[in-house]
Design an enzyme around this catalytic site. Structure first.
Site, mmCIF file in Angstrom:
data_model
loop_
_atom_site.group_PDB
_atom_site.id
_atom_site.type_symbol
_atom_site.label_atom_id
_atom_site.label_comp_id
_atom_site.label_asym_id
_atom_site.label_seq_id
_atom_site.Cartn_x
_atom_site.Cartn_y
_atom_site.Cartn_z
ATOM 1 N N SER A 9 -1.770 34.576 -19.529
ATOM 2 C CA SER A 9 -1.681 34.725 -18.076
ATOM 3 C C SER A 9 -1.977 36.159 -17.637
ATOM 4 O O SER A 9 -1.489 37.119 -18.242
ATOM 5 C CB SER A 9 -0.276 34.340 -17.618
ATOM 6 N N ASN A 29 0.259 48.265 -17.662
ATOM 7 C CA ASN A 29 -0.163 47.777 -16.356
ATOM 8 C C ASN A 29 1.046 47.576 -15.470
ATOM 9 O O ASN A 29 2.142 47.260 -15.941
ATOM 10 C CB ASN A 29 -0.964 46.474 -16.474
ATOM 11 N N CYS A 57 8.086 39.055 -16.059
ATOM 12 C CA CYS A 57 7.223 40.122 -15.554
ATOM 13 C C CYS A 57 8.031 41.400 -15.380
ATOM 14 O O CYS A 57 9.084 41.404 -14.754
ATOM 15 C CB CYS A 57 6.592 39.735 -14.221
HETATM 16 C C1 LIG Z 1 -3.263 43.272 -16.660
HETATM 17 C C2 LIG Z 1 -2.246 42.294 -17.139
HETATM 18 C C3 LIG Z 1 -1.717 41.349 -16.245
HETATM 19 C C4 LIG Z 1 -0.784 40.429 -16.674
HETATM 20 N N1 LIG Z 1 -0.304 39.495 -15.803
HETATM 21 C C5 LIG Z 1 0.574 38.558 -16.228
HETATM 22 C C6 LIG Z 1 1.012 37.517 -15.373
HETATM 23 O O1 LIG Z 1 0.611 37.415 -14.219
HETATM 24 N N2 LIG Z 1 1.903 36.615 -15.845
HETATM 25 C C7 LIG Z 1 2.375 36.659 -17.133
HETATM 26 O O2 LIG Z 1 3.172 35.821 -17.534
HETATM 27 N N3 LIG Z 1 1.954 37.626 -17.992
HETATM 28 C C8 LIG Z 1 1.070 38.559 -17.564
HETATM 29 N N4 LIG Z 1 0.631 39.529 -18.445
HETATM 30 C C9 LIG Z 1 1.134 39.532 -19.834
HETATM 31 C C10 LIG Z 1 0.175 38.825 -20.796
HETATM 32 O O3 LIG Z 1 0.059 37.480 -20.421
HETATM 33 C C11 LIG Z 1 0.663 38.919 -22.250
HETATM 34 O O4 LIG Z 1 1.933 38.305 -22.374
HETATM 35 C C12 LIG Z 1 0.788 40.350 -22.728
HETATM 36 O O5 LIG Z 1 -0.245 41.132 -22.204
HETATM 37 C C13 LIG Z 1 0.802 40.486 -24.245
HETATM 38 O O6 LIG Z 1 -0.369 40.026 -24.832
HETATM 39 P P1 LIG Z 1 -1.643 41.005 -25.198
HETATM 40 O O7 LIG Z 1 -1.104 42.144 -25.956
HETATM 41 O O8 LIG Z 1 -2.574 40.119 -25.959
HETATM 42 O O9 LIG Z 1 -2.211 41.426 -23.886
HETATM 43 C C14 LIG Z 1 -0.331 40.454 -18.021
HETATM 44 C C15 LIG Z 1 -0.858 41.405 -18.912
HETATM 45 C C16 LIG Z 1 -1.807 42.307 -18.487
HETATM 46 C C17 LIG Z 1 -2.346 43.305 -19.471
#
Ligand SMILES: Cc1cc2nc3c(=O)[nH]c(=O)nc-3n(C[C@H](O)[C@H](O)[C@H](O)COP(=O)(O)O)c2cc1C
Ligand SMILES: Cc1cc2nc3c(=O)[nH]c(=O)nc-3n(C[C@H](O)[C@H](O)[C@H](O)COP(=O)(O)OP(=O)(O)OC[C@H]3O[C@@H](n4cnc5c(N)ncnc54)[C@H](O)[C@@H]3O)c2cc1C
Ligand SMILES: Cc1cc2nc3c(=O)[nH]c(=O)nc-3n(C[C@H](O)[C@H](O)[C@H](O)COP(=O)(O)OP(=O)(O)OC[C@H]3O[C@@H](n4cnc5c(N)ncnc54)[C@H](O)[C@@H]3O)c2cc1C
Ligand SMILES: Cc1cc2nc3c(=O)[nH]c(=O)nc-3n(C[C@H](O)[C@H](O)[C@H](O)COP(=O)(O)O)c2cc1C
Ligand code: FES
Ligand code: FES
Lengths: 310, 265, 310, 265
Positions: free
Chosen positions: C28, C76, C138
Site C-alpha cells: 500500500s 516518508n 500509519c
Molecule cells: C511513500 C510511502 C507511502 C506509504 N503509504 C502507505 C499507506 O498508505 N498505507 C499503508 O498501509 N502503508 C503505506 N506505506 C508502507 C508500505 O506499505 C510498507 O509497509 C513499508 O514501506 C515497508 O515495506 P518496504 O520497505 O518494502 O517499502 C507507505 C510506504 C511508503 C514508502
C-alpha cells in the site's frame, strides 16, 4: 587533521556529573579497550572510551557465525563474550590509562545480584573511571540484557541499588526494542542515573535461502550501523523534548555530520560504534569535523548547538 | 597495521570471476608476512553499502617495485565493486592483519594444499619457503579452468606441484584430498599448510587423524566485522584439553591455526 | 524474463480465505493503483495490487518536504494523502480491473466510526476485491494510525466490527513501533482477520545541520527500504513461530532473494514497497526470480518452502 | 516513459563540480520534450545506497545520432557516483518524465532566466523555441566561473543573452533578478520561463507581481522517491481560488508550473 591542542573552539560538555573534553565517545563492544585503535589515532583525543560490557565472570558468548552484514548495517550476536570484570581491573584498566584515555566502564549482569557483585568489585578502581554504563539492553543474551527494558521498573531498582554501593556517575543503556525509550529513561532517572545511552542495537535476523539456516547461529542479532540512524535519532529527539535526563546519542553515526545531527537533536554526547570497524580512524575524524563545523559557523562552544533542533 | 591508501596499478581479469589487483604500497611490502591479509573498503566514500570491509590475503609482494597483489574471486557486492576498480584509482585498505606464517627451522619439507581461491595465500607462503631453502610440494584443486592462468604464476615459484580440476579441464581430473588420502604415506615427514573451503579442511583433518604426530597448519576464514580483534565476530572453536574448547579470533589469533585443533561444527 | 504463462512451478498460495496466483503483492502507498507501473510490466502478473490507503474523505496529507533518503532506506511523511474512498469506487477500481490485476483495498480510518463508514461504502464493490487491508499502522497521521497498535484491543474491536459489516477476507496491517507485533496479531486474529501485514514503516527522523530544521515538515516519518529488512524479517519469523495467523511479510524486500527469505521465515506472501520506486519492474523480476529459484531446486510448489527456516 | 539502459558515450568535466553525461538512447531522443527529465540509478546493481534514483533534466538532444545529454552538478553521493561513470558503461534510467514544455502559439517573445544549474532544462527549451521561430532572450546567473564552458553551448542556440556572475569572474558582475527588476518594463510582452534556486524563483515572483497579466512558467524541483506520480512525495503548494491551495506533484503535474500560482512557504 586538526591536532588535539589546536581546536579553536570549546568542545567540552558537561551533563549530570559527567564532564568530557568533547562529546565523542566510543560505543561499548565496538572499541574493545581501545588498544587496537591506538594504532590508528591517539585515542586520548576521544571524549571517553566505553569498554566492552564486562560481566562478573568470563563469558564465552554465542556460537559462530556471529555477524552478518545487511544493507548499510550489520547484525551481531556476540552474546557479550568478555574476559570478566577481574580482567578489566587487573589488566585492561591499566592499558587504557596508559593510552591516556578517559574511561567509561560498561558492565552487565544477568540479574540485580550480579550487577551488585560487579559494583562491589570495582569499588577500588572508581577513581580511574569517568562513569559506569549499565548495559540493560543487550539483545543477545538469554538472561538479563534487553529484557530489563521490557519491565522499566527493573531499571530504577537496579540503578538505585548500584548507586547505593558505588558513588560514581551512572549511565543506563537502553533498548529500542520495546518502542519509545521514554519510560525506561524516567525509571533510570528515578533510580539515580546521570544519563542514558540511546540506543543499543535493534533486533533483527537473516536467513540463508539455500540452506534455510539462520545467518547467525543465535538466530536473533542486534542491528547496528547507518541503517538504524533515523530510528535512533528519533528516540534521542523525542527523549530530549521531554527533558527527562541527559542523553548519549548513538546508533548509526558514520560521519561528523551524523554526530552533529544527534547533538542538535538534543544529545549531550554521542557514541560511535559500528563505524569504527569500517573507518578505524573515525573517532579522530569526527572530532575534527565537529570542531571545523563550529569554527565555520562561528560558534564558540559546542553547547550552543546541543538541542538546537528541538 | 595501518589504514592505507594505495594506488591501483592494475586490476587484471585472470579467469572466470577471477581478478588480480595490484597496489603500490611500500608499507605493506616492507611489513607483510605471508599468510597475512588486508581489509578492503568496497564502496566509494560516502556510500554506506556495503558497509564492512572485506578481507583478502596477500598474494604476491614485489619488494623491488613496492607492489603487492591480491587474487580474488567475485562472490557478492564487495568483490563486484572491486572488479570495477581501475588503474590509477586508490584502494582504501587496512593491513597487514593477522599473524603471518613463519617457516619452522626444524622442518625441511612442506606440502601446501589449496582448494579454489585458497591457493592465494599459499602462493606467497610457497615463495617464502622456497626462498628459505625448503622443499615444497604444492597440491591444488579447482572446479574448472577459472584458475588456468594461475599455473603461470605458480611455475615461477614451485617446480613440484600437481593441479586437479573436478571437470578435468586443466591439470588432472580429480580432487586433491583423494590424492592426499592415497599418498599420504609419502608425506609423513612433511608439514602441511592447507587453505580452502571448510568441507575440504574437515576432510583433510579426517585423513590426517590416521597420522599421529603430523603437523598441519590451516588458514581459516570467518566472516569479519573489524578485522583487528575488537568485535569478537570472527571466532572459531579450538580444542582445549580436556575435551573442551575455546573461541579464538580468526583475525588476530589467526588466520593460521593448527588444523588438528580446529573444531568444525 | 519469464512469461507469466510459462512458469513451470506452482506459485499459488492460499492463506485464510485468500488465494493468490503467486505470493508477490505490491505494498500500500508504493504502487498507487498500479496504472503507472503498467507502463513497466503487466501488473496482472502480481499476486495482487494493494491500493494506497483510502480514508472516508479526501485527505491532503502532510506539508512538504515529505521524503528524505537515508542509508539504504527512506523516510516518508506523506500522511495518507488520498482522494477518498469514493474515488476508489468510482474511478480507480475500474482502472485496476482493466489492467487485469487482483485487488487488495487498503482502508484507513481515524476512528472505529470512520472505518465502519468506509466499510459500508465498499459493500457494493466487494465482489471485485480479493481482500481488505486495514491500515492500523500509519506513523504519519495525528489521529488513528499506528496508535491503534499501541492499544492492541482496538485492533480486535475494529476488525470484528468491520467483519460484521462486510464479508470479505480482512488483513490487519501492523506497526513495528511498539516492539513485537505478537499481541496485535493475536487481537487481529480474535477480531476475525484472515492475515496480518507485517511490517508498516519504522518511525524515524533526520535533521539539517545547517538550518537545524527537520528534513520532513512533519518531523517524524516512516522508514522503509532495505535498511529495515532485518527487523521486519525477525517480526515475521517470530510471529510465524507462534503460528497465530497467516502473515504477509514486508519491509525492505529488494530482490527475489529477499522475498524468498521472508517466505522461508514463514510469510505466506510478501509485499514489495520502496523497491518499486527504485526498480519499477521489481514485481515482475521478483516473481520470475522466485520461480527460477524453485525450478533450480526442483521444488514443485512454493508451499514447500514457506516456513522452511522455522 | 520506460525503464532504459543506455550506453554512456561521454562523461565530460565542464567546470568545477560540473559534468556533462552523454547517453545513447533512440527512445529518449524520439520521445522527449524539453523540460522533461529522467530518473537515474546512482549505484551499481546490488548496492543499496543510495537507494533512490536522482532526477535530471534533459540538457541536449541530438536526434541525428540518437544521443542526449544531462548537465549536472556534483552535490552528494548520487552525483558523486555519476561523476565516476565512464565511457562504455551503461546508464540505468527511467524517462522521459514529467510534462514537457510546449511553446505558446500566441506568444512570440520568450525571456528565459536561469540560476545555476537551472540553465540546463532552459537550454533545451531555448533550442526548441528558436527552432519554432520565437524570439528569445536568455538571462543566466552564476556564483562563479564554473559554468564558463556553458556559454560555448549557449551561443549555438541563442545570440541574445546576458550572463551574470556574483563574483564577476565571467559575464557581468551581478545577479539576473536585479537586472530583471530594473528592466522588466522592456519585457512586458515576453513570456518568462525560469528555473533555479527557490529563493530566486520567489524573488522573481515578487518582481512580477507588479506586472499583472504577465505569463511566467517555473521549472520546480522537489525531492522525489518514485518520479512517476505514485508516492506523493514531491508535492508543492499551488494556489487555488479563493485563498486556498492544493498539493501538486512536481514529477507528474510538473515540473513546469505557472510561477504566479506557486506558493513558497
Ligand atoms: C511513500 C510511502 C507511502 C506509504 N503509504 C502507505 C499507506 O498508505 N498505507 C499503508 O498501509 N502503508 C503505506 N506505506 C508502507 C508500505 O506499505 C510498507 O509497509 C513499508 O514501506 C515497508 O515495506 P518496504 O520497505 O518494502 O517499502 C507507505 C510506504 C511508503 C514508502
Ligand atoms: C582471512 C581471509 C582471507 C581471505 N582471502 C581471500 C583471497 O585472497 N581471495 C579471495 O577471493 N577471497 C578471500 N577471502 C574471502 C573474501 O573475504 C570473501 O570472498 C569476500 O569477503 C566476499 O565479499 P562479497 O561482498 O563479494 O560477498 P558477499 O557474499 O556479498 O559478502 C557478504 C558478507 O559475507 C562475508 N563473506 C563472504 N564470504 C566470505 C568468506 N569466504 N570469508 C569471510 N567472509 C566472507 C563478507 O565479508 C560480507 O560481510 C578471504 C577471507 C578471509 C576471512
Ligand atoms: C525535475 C528535476 C530536474 C533536475 N535537473 C537537474 C539537472 O539537470 N542538473 C542537475 O545538476 N541537477 C538537477 N536536479 C537536481 C538533482 O536531482 C540533485 O542535485 C540530485 O538529486 C542530488 O543528488 P545527490 O545524491 O548528489 O545529493 P544528495 O544531497 O546526497 O541527495 C540527497 C537526497 O536529496 C535529493 N535532492 C538533493 N538535491 C535535490 C534537488 N535540488 N532537487 C530534488 N531532490 C534533491 C536527492 O535526490 C536525494 O534523495 C533536478 C531535480 C529535479 C527535481
Ligand atoms: C559487535 C558489537 C558488539 C557490541 N557489544 C556491546 C556491548 O558489549 N555492550 C553494549 O552496551 N553495547 C554493545 N553493542 C552496541 C553498541 O554499543 C551500540 O549501542 C550500537 O552498535 C549502536 O551504535 P552504532 O550503530 O554506532 O554501532 C555492540 C555492538 C556491536 C556492533
Ligand atoms: S573480525 Fe572483529 S574480532 Fe575478528
Ligand atoms: S516523486 Fe513520487 S509522486 Fe512525485
Amino acid at each position: 587533521m586538526t591536532d588535539k591542542n589546536t581546536y579553536e573552539t570549546d568542545l567540552s560538555v558537561k551533563f549530570g556529573k559527567i564532564s568530557l573534553k568533547n562529546p565523542v565517545i566510543s560505543c561499548s563492544g565496538t572499541f574493545a579497550g581501545g588498544l587496537q585503535y591506538s594504532r590508528f589515532f591517539d585515542i586520548s583525543k576521544l571524549g571517553a572510551v566505553t569498554t566492552k560490557s564486562f560481566s562478573l565472570k568470563k563469558k564465552d558468548g554465542n556460537p559462530s557465525p556471529r555477524i552478518w552484514e545487511t544493507a548499510s548495517g550489520m547484525l551481531n550476536s556476540i552474546g557479550l563474550q568478555n574476559e570478566g570484570i577481574d580482567f578489566f581491573i587487573s589488566t585492561q584498566l591499566e592499558e587504557i590509562r596508559n593510552l591516556g584515555a578517559e574511561i567509561i566502564l560498561s558492565i552487565f549482569g544477568e540479574s540485580a545480584e550480579e550487577f551488585k557483585k560487579i559494583a562491589l568489585k570495582i569499588k577500588p578502581v572508581l577513581k580511574h573511571l569517568k562513569a559506569i554504563e549499565l548495559n540493560y539492553s543487550c539483545p543477545n543474551v538469554k538472561a538479563g540484557g534487553m529484557a530489563f527494558c521490557g519491565v522499566p521498573e527493573n531499571i530504577r531498582t537496579i540503578t538505585s541499588e548500584i548507586k547505593s554501593i558505588i558513588d560514581i556517575p551512572l549511565i543506563a543503556k537502553l533498548s529500542p526494542n520495546f518502542g519509545p525509550v521514554t519510560e525506561c529513561a524516567i525509571q533510570a532517572k528515578k533510580g539515580g542515573a546521570d544519563a542514558v545511552s540511546v540506543i543499543n542495537t535493534v533486533t533483527g535476523t537473516a536467513f540463508d535461502i539455500d540452506t534455510y539456516k539462520p545467518r547467525l547461529a543465535n538466530i536473533v542479532g542486534g542491528l547496528s550501523g547507518p541503517a538504524i540512524k533515523p530510528a535512533a535519532l528519533l528516540q534521542v529527539y523525542q527523549l530530549a523534548k521531554g527533558k527527562i535526563i541527559p542523553i548519549i546519542g548513538m546508533g548509526g553515526i558514520y560521519s561528523w555530520q551524523d554526530a552533529v545531527e544527534f547533538l542538535i537533536a538534543g544529545a549531550a554526547a554521542v557514541g560511535i560504534g559500528t563505524v569504527n570497524f569500517s573507518q578505524p580512524d573515525a573517532g579522530e575524524k569526527i572530532i575534527a569535523g565537529i570542531s571545523e563545523y563550529l569554527i565555520s559557523k562561528n560558534i564558540n562552544s559546542i553547547n550552543d548547538i546541543i538541542g538546537k533542533a528541538l | 597495521m595501518k589504514l592505507l591508501n594505495g594506488e591501483i596499478l592494475a586490476n587484471k581479469k585472470y579467469g572466470e570471476n577471477l581478478y588480480k589487483l595490484e597496489v603500490f604500497s611500500p608499507y605493506i611490502c616492507r611489513n607483510c608476512l605471508p599468510g597475512q591479509f588486508i581489509n578492503i573498503k568496497c564502496a566509494y566514500e560516502g556510500m554506506l553499502d556495503p558497509l564492512l570491509r572485506r578481507p583478502f590475503s596477500i598474494y604476491e609482494i614485489d619488494k623491488k617495485f613496492n607492489v603487492f597483489s591480491v587474487l580474488y574471486m567475485v562472490k557478492g557486492k564487495g568483490t563486484d565493486f572491486m572488479a570495477r576498480l581501475v588503474k590509477g584509482g586508490m584502494l582504501d585498505f587496512i593491513g597487514p592483519l593477522g599473524i603471518g606464517f613463519k617457516a619452522d627451522e626444524e622442518i625441511k619439507n612442506y606440502l601446501l594444499l589449496g582448494g579454489g581461491i585458497g591457493i592465494a595465500p599459499l602462493s606467497l607462503i610457497a615463495k617464502e619457503l622456497m626462498e628459505t631453502g625448503k622443499n615444497i610440494f604444492f597440491l591444488a584443486g579447482f572446479k574448472d579452468e577459472a584458475f588456468f592462468l594461475w599455473e603461470r604464476d605458480l611455475i615461477k615459484i614451485a617446480r613440484n606441484y600437481k593441479i586437479f580440476t573436478e571437470n578435468g579441464s586443466f591439470g588432472q581430473k580429480g580432487i586433491p584430498s583423494v590424492y592426499l588420502k592415497e599418498n599420504m604415506h609419502l608425506y609423513k615427514n612433511y608439514k602441511l599448510v592447507v587453505c580452502g573451503p571448510k568441507e575440504m579442511l574437515k576432510n583433510i583433518q579426517g585423513i590426517l587423524r590416521d597420522f599421529p604426530g603430523i603437523v598441519a597448519d590451516a588458514l581459516m576464514e570467518e566472516r569479519m566485522a573489524c578485522g583487528i580483534g575488537v568485535c569478537m565476530g570472527c571466532i572459531i572453536k579450538i580444542k582445549k584439553s580436556p575435551g573442551g574448547f575455546e573461541y579464538k579470533k580468526v583475525c588476530t589469533d589467526g588466520p593460521i591455526f593448527n588444523l588438528m585443533e580446529v573444531i568444525f561444527d
